[in-house]
Scaffold this active site. Sequence first.
Site, PDB file in Angstrom:
ATOM      1  N   TRP A 102      46.056  35.995  40.066  1.00 18.69           N
ATOM      2  CA  TRP A 102      45.543  37.286  40.301  1.00 18.69           C
ATOM      3  C   TRP A 102      45.891  37.453  41.873  1.00 18.69           C
ATOM      4  O   TRP A 102      45.820  36.559  42.591  1.00 18.69           O
ATOM      5  CB  TRP A 102      44.132  37.353  39.850  1.00 18.69           C
ATOM      6  CG  TRP A 102      43.666  38.588  40.097  1.00 18.69           C
ATOM      7  CD1 TRP A 102      43.653  39.415  38.846  1.00 18.69           C
ATOM      8  CD2 TRP A 102      43.033  39.333  41.322  1.00 18.69           C
ATOM      9  NE1 TRP A 102      43.074  40.665  39.175  1.00 18.69           N
ATOM     10  CE2 TRP A 102      42.793  40.662  40.565  1.00 18.69           C
ATOM     11  CE3 TRP A 102      42.775  39.260  42.221  1.00 18.69           C
ATOM     12  CZ2 TRP A 102      42.299  41.596  41.487  1.00 18.69           C
ATOM     13  CZ3 TRP A 102      42.245  40.117  42.981  1.00 18.69           C
ATOM     14  CH2 TRP A 102      42.049  41.342  42.659  1.00 18.69           C
ATOM     15  N   GLN A 158      47.663  44.983  33.825  1.00 17.82           N
ATOM     16  CA  GLN A 158      47.466  44.404  35.071  1.00 17.82           C
ATOM     17  C   GLN A 158      48.328  43.295  35.478  1.00 17.82           C
ATOM     18  O   GLN A 158      48.410  42.541  34.831  1.00 17.82           O
ATOM     19  CB  GLN A 158      45.856  44.212  35.266  1.00 17.82           C
ATOM     20  CG  GLN A 158      44.919  44.923  35.100  1.00 17.82           C
ATOM     21  CD  GLN A 158      44.833  45.776  36.214  1.00 17.82           C
ATOM     22  OE1 GLN A 158      43.996  45.372  37.260  1.00 17.82           O
ATOM     23  NE2 GLN A 158      45.242  47.093  36.529  1.00 17.82           N
ATOM     24  N   ASP A 182      44.111  42.596  31.970  1.00 21.40           N
ATOM     25  CA  ASP A 182      44.029  43.716  31.101  1.00 21.40           C
ATOM     26  C   ASP A 182      45.149  44.465  30.784  1.00 21.40           C
ATOM     27  O   ASP A 182      45.783  44.992  31.680  1.00 21.40           O
ATOM     28  CB  ASP A 182      43.052  44.713  31.809  1.00 21.40           C
ATOM     29  CG  ASP A 182      41.699  43.974  32.283  1.00 21.40           C
ATOM     30  OD1 ASP A 182      41.346  42.775  32.156  1.00 21.40           O
ATOM     31  OD2 ASP A 182      40.593  44.644  32.664  1.00 21.40           O
ATOM     32  N   GLU A 221      32.809  46.524  32.318  1.00 18.20           N
ATOM     33  CA  GLU A 221      33.993  46.974  32.756  1.00 18.20           C
ATOM     34  C   GLU A 221      34.738  47.594  31.546  1.00 18.20           C
ATOM     35  O   GLU A 221      34.184  47.480  30.247  1.00 18.20           O
ATOM     36  CB  GLU A 221      35.025  45.550  33.155  1.00 18.20           C
ATOM     37  CG  GLU A 221      34.108  44.888  34.279  1.00 18.20           C
ATOM     38  CD  GLU A 221      35.001  43.931  34.852  1.00 18.20           C
ATOM     39  OE1 GLU A 221      35.516  42.876  34.241  1.00 18.20           O
ATOM     40  OE2 GLU A 221      35.489  44.066  36.125  1.00 18.20           O
ATOM     41  N   TRP A 237      51.657  37.122  37.040  1.00 19.10           N
ATOM     42  CA  TRP A 237      50.237  37.342  36.229  1.00 19.10           C
ATOM     43  C   TRP A 237      49.932  38.565  35.788  1.00 19.10           C
ATOM     44  O   TRP A 237      50.410  39.671  36.096  1.00 19.10           O
ATOM     45  CB  TRP A 237      49.115  37.100  37.360  1.00 19.10           C
ATOM     46  CG  TRP A 237      47.822  37.270  36.942  1.00 19.10           C
ATOM     47  CD1 TRP A 237      47.289  38.744  37.067  1.00 19.10           C
ATOM     48  CD2 TRP A 237      46.742  36.548  36.584  1.00 19.10           C
ATOM     49  NE1 TRP A 237      45.932  38.649  36.646  1.00 19.10           N
ATOM     50  CE2 TRP A 237      45.825  37.306  36.222  1.00 19.10           C
ATOM     51  CE3 TRP A 237      46.760  35.186  36.323  1.00 19.10           C
ATOM     52  CZ2 TRP A 237      44.359  36.733  35.814  1.00 19.10           C
ATOM     53  CZ3 TRP A 237      45.703  34.524  35.910  1.00 19.10           C
ATOM     54  CH2 TRP A 237      44.364  35.392  35.518  1.00 19.10           C
ATOM     55  N   ARG A 239      34.393  51.151  38.874  1.00 17.96           N
ATOM     56  CA  ARG A 239      35.697  51.047  38.106  1.00 17.96           C
ATOM     57  C   ARG A 239      35.920  51.335  36.635  1.00 17.96           C
ATOM     58  O   ARG A 239      35.163  51.460  35.909  1.00 17.96           O
ATOM     59  CB  ARG A 239      36.245  49.683  38.372  1.00 17.96           C
ATOM     60  CG  ARG A 239      35.502  48.437  37.853  1.00 17.96           C
ATOM     61  CD  ARG A 239      36.079  46.966  38.366  1.00 17.96           C
ATOM     62  NE  ARG A 239      35.222  46.110  38.011  1.00 17.96           N
ATOM     63  CZ  ARG A 239      34.256  45.651  38.498  1.00 17.96           C
ATOM     64  NH1 ARG A 239      34.088  45.821  39.931  1.00 17.96           N
ATOM     65  NH2 ARG A 239      33.749  44.538  38.298  1.00 17.96           N
ATOM     66  N   TRP A 249      38.456  35.098  32.348  1.00 21.44           N
ATOM     67  CA  TRP A 249      38.313  34.638  33.780  1.00 21.44           C
ATOM     68  C   TRP A 249      38.113  33.244  33.765  1.00 21.44           C
ATOM     69  O   TRP A 249      37.339  32.925  33.033  1.00 21.44           O
ATOM     70  CB  TRP A 249      37.591  35.644  34.619  1.00 21.44           C
ATOM     71  CG  TRP A 249      37.873  37.032  34.610  1.00 21.44           C
ATOM     72  CD1 TRP A 249      37.772  38.087  33.811  1.00 21.44           C
ATOM     73  CD2 TRP A 249      39.336  37.551  35.221  1.00 21.44           C
ATOM     74  NE1 TRP A 249      38.467  39.251  34.185  1.00 21.44           N
ATOM     75  CE2 TRP A 249      39.263  38.858  35.135  1.00 21.44           C
ATOM     76  CE3 TRP A 249      39.888  36.764  36.207  1.00 21.44           C
ATOM     77  CZ2 TRP A 249      40.205  39.797  35.626  1.00 21.44           C
ATOM     78  CZ3 TRP A 249      41.019  37.750  36.717  1.00 21.44           C
ATOM     79  CH2 TRP A 249      41.295  39.061  36.433  1.00 21.44           C
TER      80      TRP A 249
END
Length: 507
Positions: free
Chosen positions: A78, A70, A54, A227, A51, A173, A315
């Site tokens: 994920w 990521q 970002d 984010e 997977w 984050r 998402w």
Amino acid sequence: MEVFVLAVWLCVVTAELAQDLAHIEDFIQQKRYLLKKKYRPMYHISAPVGWLNDPNGFIFFKRQYHIFYQYHPYNGAWGPIHWGHVISDNLVDWAFYPPALVPKDHYDKHGCLSGSAVIHNSYLTLFYTGHVLSNNKTFQTQNVAISADGIIFQKYLYNPIIRDGPFGNADFRNPKVWRFRNSWYMLIGTSRLQEAYLLLYTSADLFNWKLNGTIAKSYGDMGYMWESPDFFEIDGFTVLILSVQGIQGDGHRFRNLYQTGYVIGNFNYQSGQFEDLEISTATFNELDYGHDFYAAKTMQSVDGRRLLVAWLGMWESEFEESNDGWASMLTLVRELKLTFQGKLLMTPVREIVELRAEVLEDAWYSPGEAFYAGSRAFEMLVNSSTVMYDAAIILEWSGERQYTIAFSSERGYVSVDRGGVDGVRRADWLPVTHIHWRIFVDYSSIEVFCGTGEVVFSSRIYPRKSMRIRIAGDTQLHVTQYRLRRSVGYDNKLRKQLKNHVINRYH
Ligand SMILES: *[C@@H]1O[C@H](CO)[C@@H](O)[C@H](O)[C@H]1NC(C)=O
Ligand SMILES: *[C@@H]1O[C@H](CO)[C@@H](O)[C@H](O)[C@H]1NC(C)=O
Ligand SMILES: *[C@@H]1O[C@H](CO)[C@@H](O)[C@H](O)[C@H]1NC(C)=O
């Protein structure tokens, strides 16, 4: 302080090595790159297996471009997130490198979430969010990892560098770090009582950080969490990019689950605030109007261009490929320019023409005419000779599935329709002399750049075979189509070098 810390850290590197290099050895051995699966792209960055979401830490270090991403290597979903890594000499050809960060320390054991990179004292320095779940609660902290060679990263001994968020650690984050004059600055997104906050921290040495304050918050209409902030100067203005969760859809705006967009203002380093800028849905512009675009990250190239890469994903979308053991891809690298009206234009980076392998089509077509695409990885330049008539081009496959790009002359908009539920995306567009579309298809993705980059649509599509391209609308279109070559993969020579490098340097 900093020199002392680095010296301590380097001593410990050797002691912890055996365990730390397992993922590098694994990378040197592995033959798991999923080349032949039906939706795999040829010239977009996807994970070798597993997977991807970002992009992170887009940077130029030791004469090469680095993109981290990521990455969950174990299946097409994920999971405990690593930082995957690709390197390029030219922004077009990308080689896979071993994961830079593996989630296995007490402060990041459930994920090394998104962040950014800077270069300091010849070290490539990564800032990321450690993600830990404990007693059904999320703890997010900010951490740092350093590399001298840009390949093997060592986490800082005294991580986390920021342990406590002012409103707790549940949503805290995506550190974006940059330097201005003699200070380092960091932005972090957080949330309190369903409102999004953007926090500013400052540091003299990259390791000790002080909270300066809140530089912006969402005040109701801008969602509950921001984010992946990105922050840069362009032509004397400051651009802030945010990936926002919780904006309400508004007609043809904000149609995706979450939105990545930007505001433009002037950041005042004396006050630590933007001057006269309220972040609201009136000042926040979407960067890309397609179905699949999130978490954009930028860097400045050596020749001064502002380059951007984003997740070509969203998402909760379907990821049909995840059954094949991989998921998702990044966008092409793009260049940003600011217009006098304060809008960002986004075009594919100019080096992309190096992908062109062969001309497949080069002719005028009338409405109703069609041809077969001849490749599943191609670029297509489409022009009209006028803006007086509606224009449209339809990419179709398997009978009923299709993707339509259309310009409405009378109403002044461009739209795409990929079919299915909620298939239409639309944006105002007023070309002056003629229509120009530059379209990139790579097996299961499409990116449509309109005009000089005023409007861009990035989406996933799932054609099982080659497409047929049909001209619709009320005007002739000129089409030039190129087959594009493969440009992302393993480099076996490089793996051999890496093996020697690891043995010489660390054993
Ligand atoms: C964790 O939280 C979820 C949602 O609030 C709840 O359904 C679940 O039972 C909780 N699990 C534990 C172990 O407390
Ligand atoms: C934030 O930083 C600015 C300088 O960049 C400084 O003038 C201001 O006092 C700082 N605020 C706080 C709360 O530390
Ligand atoms: C198509 O339009 C672009 C952008 O306006 C222009 O650079 C190009 O020369 C045109 N191509 C043709 C074949 O007309």
